[in-house]
Design an enzyme around this catalytic site. Sequence first.
Site, PDB file in Angstrom:
ATOM      1  N   CYS A 283      -4.995   5.908  -3.913  1.00  0.00           N
ATOM      2  CA  CYS A 283      -4.298   4.621  -3.819  1.00  0.00           C
ATOM      3  C   CYS A 283      -2.897   4.847  -4.369  1.00  0.00           C
ATOM      4  CB  CYS A 283      -5.030   3.535  -4.609  1.00  0.00           C
ATOM      5  SG  CYS A 283      -4.162   1.953  -4.675  1.00  0.00           S
TER       6      CYS A 283
ATOM      7  N   CYS B  11       0.871  -1.172   0.000  1.00  0.00           N
ATOM      8  CA  CYS B  11       0.000   0.000   0.000  1.00  0.00           C
ATOM      9  C   CYS B  11       0.906   1.218   0.000  1.00  0.00           C
ATOM     10  CB  CYS B  11      -0.921  -0.006   1.213  1.00  0.00           C
ATOM     11  SG  CYS B  11      -1.974   1.458   1.313  1.00  0.00           S
TER      12      CYS B  11
END
Length: 283
Positions: free
Chosen positions: A217, A81
């Site tokens: 993201c 991430c």
Amino acid sequence: MRFAKGHGTGNDFVILPDPDGVLPLTPTFVAALCDRRRGIGADGVLRVVRSAAHPDAEASAETAEWFMDYWNADGSQSEMCGNGVRVYARYLAEAGLVAPEGSFNLVTRAGVVPVTIGEEIAAGMPMPRVYVQSEATSDGRVFGGTAVDVGNPHLVCPVDEPTLERLDLTRAPGIDPLIFPAGVNVEFAAAGAPPAGADLYRRMRVYERGSGETQSCGSGACAVAAVALDHAGLETGVVIVDVAGGRLTITQTASEFLLAGPAVIVAHGDVDAQAIRQLAPSF
């Protein structure tokens, strides 16, 4: 149970300090913690644990002291991430666990990631691998896209601006399970004129597996940048990616792929773990 709350361009996380790896986290507990009405609410959980104290990271303990144990909002675990790395690094710096400025390494399930802390935080992401064409289905329409591995799987679908605005991402886009057996993050990206200092520009929306549509993201922005550079025939360059929560800068050189942007810790507090666990059976 202590916690902090942070975000990187609107991609928000519950941060659980657990240096010795003793917290009894479970998928149902994480999902309850991330619930935006009955828990704290977040796109995911970052457990701050020493590499030597976690079986997924102990082999890298001599390379990097800290492991980012990342969980999606539905309680599943993820390899990488990008925004999470940057928020995790900001937390370490503000907690006095690393120097407030400078560079160090973090362990993720996608490997060791170099991080540099300044006014913004830059993370050296795994070099993206652009590998196959596929499709996503949303709103009854089929969108062609390119699969990209950034330590975790992505499908980047170019669209025009009006389409990007109208997309309904309240439900997961349909994808090919043979190509993405573990699911995939789907990015829809529209091209525009690059600002000064950038080679390319994209505006992006994303549906993250395990979390739904998020405001940002980081690894998805890297995937979008990788496809943009590939389609432009560029082996190096700077790509600005705007997301709902702000702006990210992706720089590809001959040897590294850097993701840079803001990361902020907004709150600290205590979790009533018993109250959260009472919600867990409903997940």
